[in-house]
Design a protein around this motif. Structure first.
Motif, PDB file in Angstrom:
ATOM      1  N   SER A 444      16.475  -8.674   3.331  1.00 42.96           N
ATOM      2  CA  SER A 444      16.703  -7.254   3.627  1.00 42.96           C
ATOM      3  C   SER A 444      15.597  -6.395   3.049  1.00 42.96           C
ATOM      4  N   ARG A 445      15.148  -6.743   1.849  1.00 47.08           N
ATOM      5  CA  ARG A 445      14.053  -5.982   1.238  1.00 47.08           C
ATOM      6  C   ARG A 445      12.774  -6.137   2.041  1.00 47.08           C
ATOM      7  N   GLY A 446      12.553  -7.373   2.516  1.00 45.31           N
ATOM      8  CA  GLY A 446      11.345  -7.598   3.292  1.00 45.31           C
ATOM      9  C   GLY A 446      11.329  -6.838   4.593  1.00 45.31           C
ATOM     10  N   ALA A 447      12.518  -6.570   5.127  1.00 44.45           N
ATOM     11  CA  ALA A 447      12.612  -5.857   6.410  1.00 44.45           C
ATOM     12  C   ALA A 447      12.615  -4.346   6.226  1.00 44.45           C
ATOM     13  N   ALA A 448      12.721  -3.857   4.976  1.00 42.31           N
ATOM     14  CA  ALA A 448      12.780  -2.420   4.740  1.00 42.31           C
ATOM     15  C   ALA A 448      11.396  -1.795   4.886  1.00 42.31           C
ATOM     16  N   SER A 449      11.395  -0.468   5.066  1.00 42.20           N
ATOM     17  CA  SER A 449      10.122   0.250   5.149  1.00 42.20           C
ATOM     18  C   SER A 449       9.386   0.111   3.824  1.00 42.20           C
ATOM     19  N   CYS A 450       8.066  -0.083   3.890  1.00 44.48           N
ATOM     20  CA  CYS A 450       7.303  -0.275   2.665  1.00 44.48           C
ATOM     21  C   CYS A 450       7.055   1.062   1.979  1.00 44.48           C
ATOM     22  N   LEU A 451       6.866   1.011   0.676  1.00 50.43           N
ATOM     23  CA  LEU A 451       6.549   2.189  -0.111  1.00 50.43           C
ATOM     24  C   LEU A 451       5.042   2.254  -0.307  1.00 50.43           C
ATOM     25  N   ARG A 452       4.483   3.438  -0.103  1.00 50.09           N
ATOM     26  CA  ARG A 452       3.049   3.617  -0.300  1.00 50.09           C
ATOM     27  C   ARG A 452       2.833   4.642  -1.415  1.00 50.09           C
ATOM     28  N   VAL A 453       1.993   4.329  -2.346  1.00 47.23           N
ATOM     29  CA  VAL A 453       1.819   5.127  -3.549  1.00 47.23           C
ATOM     30  C   VAL A 453       0.443   5.776  -3.543  1.00 47.23           C
ATOM     31  N   SER A 454       0.370   7.057  -3.920  1.00 47.76           N
ATOM     32  CA  SER A 454      -0.929   7.731  -3.955  1.00 47.76           C
ATOM     33  C   SER A 454      -1.046   8.617  -5.179  1.00 47.76           C
ATOM     34  N   ARG A 455      -2.273   8.976  -5.544  1.00 46.97           N
ATOM     35  CA  ARG A 455      -2.516   9.891  -6.649  1.00 46.97           C
ATOM     36  C   ARG A 455      -2.689  11.298  -6.107  1.00 46.97           C
ATOM     37  N   PRO A 456      -2.174  12.274  -6.794  1.00 50.76           N
ATOM     38  CA  PRO A 456      -2.456  13.646  -6.384  1.00 50.76           C
ATOM     39  C   PRO A 456      -3.956  13.884  -6.377  1.00 50.76           C
ATOM     40  N   GLY A 457      -4.429  14.513  -5.333  1.00 50.33           N
ATOM     41  CA  GLY A 457      -5.852  14.788  -5.229  1.00 50.33           C
ATOM     42  C   GLY A 457      -6.618  13.695  -4.527  1.00 50.33           C
ATOM     43  N   GLY A 458      -5.929  12.679  -3.969  1.00 52.23           N
ATOM     44  CA  GLY A 458      -6.615  11.625  -3.249  1.00 52.23           C
ATOM     45  C   GLY A 458      -6.728  10.365  -4.054  1.00 52.23           C
ATOM     46  N   GLY A 459      -7.225   9.296  -3.414  1.00 53.36           N
ATOM     47  CA  GLY A 459      -7.320   8.016  -4.092  1.00 53.36           C
ATOM     48  C   GLY A 459      -6.094   7.167  -3.828  1.00 53.36           C
ATOM     49  N   THR A 460      -6.168   5.948  -4.245  1.00 51.78           N
ATOM     50  CA  THR A 460      -5.087   5.007  -3.964  1.00 51.78           C
ATOM     51  C   THR A 460      -4.558   4.392  -5.247  1.00 51.78           C
ATOM     52  N   CYS A 461      -3.221   4.388  -5.390  1.00 49.64           N
ATOM     53  CA  CYS A 461      -2.585   3.721  -6.523  1.00 49.64           C
ATOM     54  C   CYS A 461      -2.231   2.288  -6.153  1.00 49.64           C
TER      55      CYS A 461
END
Length: 588
Positions: A444-461
């Motif tokens: 069920s977790r694998g089928a759930a929508s993925c979470l995407r994480v970002s930093r304020p001001g741009g860039g990737t967490c």
């Protein structure tokens, strides 16, 4: 079907099920002609023993890979087949009309005139129950075979079901390719089959072979077929065999004969249909021993009802070949399903046939029981545990030395209940149930929508789950999350968050400048931590608050504000830091 050059979809009659598509002879002939086929192999079931279908195939200018329609017609009716066999000098069991059965005839077995597979069969020991059982058998036979006619024959309490494999060409040669023992049955349905028949006296064996050849010759039989006999069993030995019926097709259990003879019976069906004669050398003598188990989707804990659902795992690691004769000791798997398939109720619940070929009977039994015991079968209940226990039971294992213990009553009553017990103990079953539950949650977790994480001001967490990370533009500071974890609550006027997975409640107050805030309190729920987690939101803020001052010795950094989400993100998951850098996270 993957090996076929062409696949033709059969039309399902309006208001009917998929089985009816395979019972439409006109549609089958049309499919063969549209595919450019020049021959039709009858297979195992459906119309494989239907004389009208055999004629329709020949009338369409196609080759019927089987005996002529006349032979199919004579053997298609069990009562007519008994008459033909008696005229050919083959001993037969009496056939009685249910209306003519008297008390002195009991017990009797009610049988359908057409078809097989245990359908339309009932054992009757009480004359008062005969009418009901006969009517029930008629209804079942009509549904399965389209013919409600039934008859009765004497029921043998302890008998061995032994059948002889026939192969006959168009030049008058008839081979008896040895015999198979199919005595291990449940509700008159074969479960285990083996070749040669263990512990069968040689004179009985020769009588069976001779009777089968005589019957085939009497009706001008061609191709592959099986003559079935019942051999009474007593503590003193075996009685006189009697003819039961003849199957004018290839049997489900034919692989065991292929193993011990080295012949490909389907190949020989095709060669005979093309007019090729059988070799003058005669049938090969059997070598070694072979045993087959039928793996059914059925639940022994629920009255052996067929099971349905998704087959999450289907793997028999011991299998050396599939749908091909074994040329050396090993395991063969003929299967109609794969992992991921859905098992329904439209067709027979048999999932696969597992066949073991060994140097001798003991070797074959061990190979087969081990192959089944180590098979991975998840998602649908099966009779696997019954098969393994039956293969290891002394009455079956010692059949060469004590043949009187192997008979059609082997898998009945208390013994059946004992053999159907799970192979795993209670603790192992509980562990398996837990593993299945965890696997379901993970799926069920694998089928759930993925979470995407970002930093304020741009860039990737760093990624929290699956997929890449999506930068999110900085926006105005939203109100801080206000709902705490379960457990201690935060003072009035402060925000709160929940550390995961340590379940620690954090409390804070935002500064008016939008910069770093000043921590006003922290409420430990279960354990303490100085890490800065990602925050989780609860459904609602607490209704009451009580102060929980922060320990002065363990000040913790408070989170920076997160920007509001933009499409396709719809809700802010929380704030915190990842690898020491402040981050925000959203979910769809």
């Amino acid at each position: 079907m993957r090996e076929a050059d062409t696949a033709v979809r059969l039309p399902v009659p309006e208001g009917r099920g998929p089985v009816d598509a395979y019972l439409d002879s006109d549609a089958l002939v049309a499919a063969a002609r549209s595919a450019g086929a020049d021959a039709v192999h009858p297979g195992y079931g459906f119309l494989s023993e239907n004389a009208a279908f055999a004629r329709a195939v020949v009338d369409a200018g196609l080759t019927w890979v089987g005996p002529g329609a006349e032979a199919v017609e004579q053997m298609g009716s069990k009562t007519l087949a008994k008459k033909v066999a008696r005229d050919a000098g083959v001993p037969v069991a009496d056939a009685l009309d249910p209306a003519d059965v008297r008390a002195e005839h009991l017990p009797v077995l009610v049988k359908a005139v057409s078809g097989g597979g245990g359908r339309g069969m009932r054992v009757v020991r009480d004359l008062d129950a005969l009418a009901f059982e006969a009517e029930t058998a008629r209804a079942e036979a009509a549904s399965a075979f389209g013919d409600p006619t039934v008859f009765c024959e004497p029921y043998v309490e302890r008998g061995r079901h032994v059948e002889v494999q026939i192969l006959a060409d168009h030049h008058g040669t008839v081979w008896a390719l040895g015999e198979r023992d199919c005595s291990a049955q449940r509700r008159h349905q074969k479960v285990l089959e083996e070749a040669p028949a263990p512990g069968l006296p040689e004179d009985t064996r020769q009588r069976l072979h001779r009777a089968a050849r005589d019957l085939a010759a009497a009706i001008g039989y061609t191709g592959a077929g099986t003559a079935e006999f019942l051999v009474p069993v007593t503590d003193g030995g075996t009685g006189e065999p009697v003819f039961l019926e003849m199957n004018t097709r290839l049997q489900v259990e034919h692989p065991v004969t292929e193993c011990v003879t080295g012949l490909d019976l389907v190949e020989w069906q095709l060669r005979i249909a093309e007019g090729e004669p059988l070799p003058d050398t005669g049938p090969p003598a059997p070598r070694g021993h072979a045993v087959e188990a039928r793996l059914y989707a059925e639940d022994p804990r629920d009255g052996w009802r067929p099971r349905t659902g998704t087959l999450h795992a289907f793997d028999v690691p011991a299998a050396d070949v599939s749908f091909a004769p074994l040329t050396a000791p090993g395991v063969r798997l003929d299967h109609g399903v794969e992992a991921g398939d859905t098992v329904g109720t439209d067709f027979d619940p048999m999932l696969a046939k597992v066949i073991a070929y060994g140097r001798d009977r003991r070797d074959a039994l061990r190979r087969l029981s081990a192959a089944l015991a180590h098979a991975r079968l998840h998602g649908v209940g099966t009779n696997r545990d019954l098969l393994v226990r039956a293969l290891r039971h002394p009455d079956l294992a010692d059949a060469e030395r004590r043949p009187e213990r192997l008979h059609t009553g082997l898998l009945t009553g208390d013994r059946l209940a004992e053999l159907a017990r799970p192979l795993a103990d209670a603790d192992t079953e509980d562990l398996a149930a837990l593993a299945a539950s965890l696997a379901s949650v993970e799926g069920s977790r694998g089928a759930a929508s993925c979470l995407r994480v970002s930093r304020p001001g741009g860039g990737t967490c760093p990624r929290r789950r699956t997929g890449g990370a999506t930068p999110h533009p900085t926006a105005a500071r939203p109100p801080p999350p206000s709902a705490p974890c379960a457990g201690p609550t935060c003072p009035s006027g402060t925000g709160s968050g929940c550390s995961r997975p340590r379940r620690i409640t954090w409390c804070w107050r935002w500064t008016d400048s939008g910069g770093p805030s000043t921590c006003t309190g922290r409420a430990p729920a279960t354990r303490t931590s100085t890490s800065n987690p990602l925050w989780a939101r609860s459904p609602s803020p607490p209704s009451t608050h009580s102060p929980h001052p922060c320990p002065p010795s363990t000040p913790a950094p408070c989170p920076r504000p997160c920007p509001a989400p933009s499409p396709p993100w719809t809700s802010r998951w929380g704030t915190g830091s990842a690898r020491g850098r402040p981050c925000c996270a959203w979910r769809r």
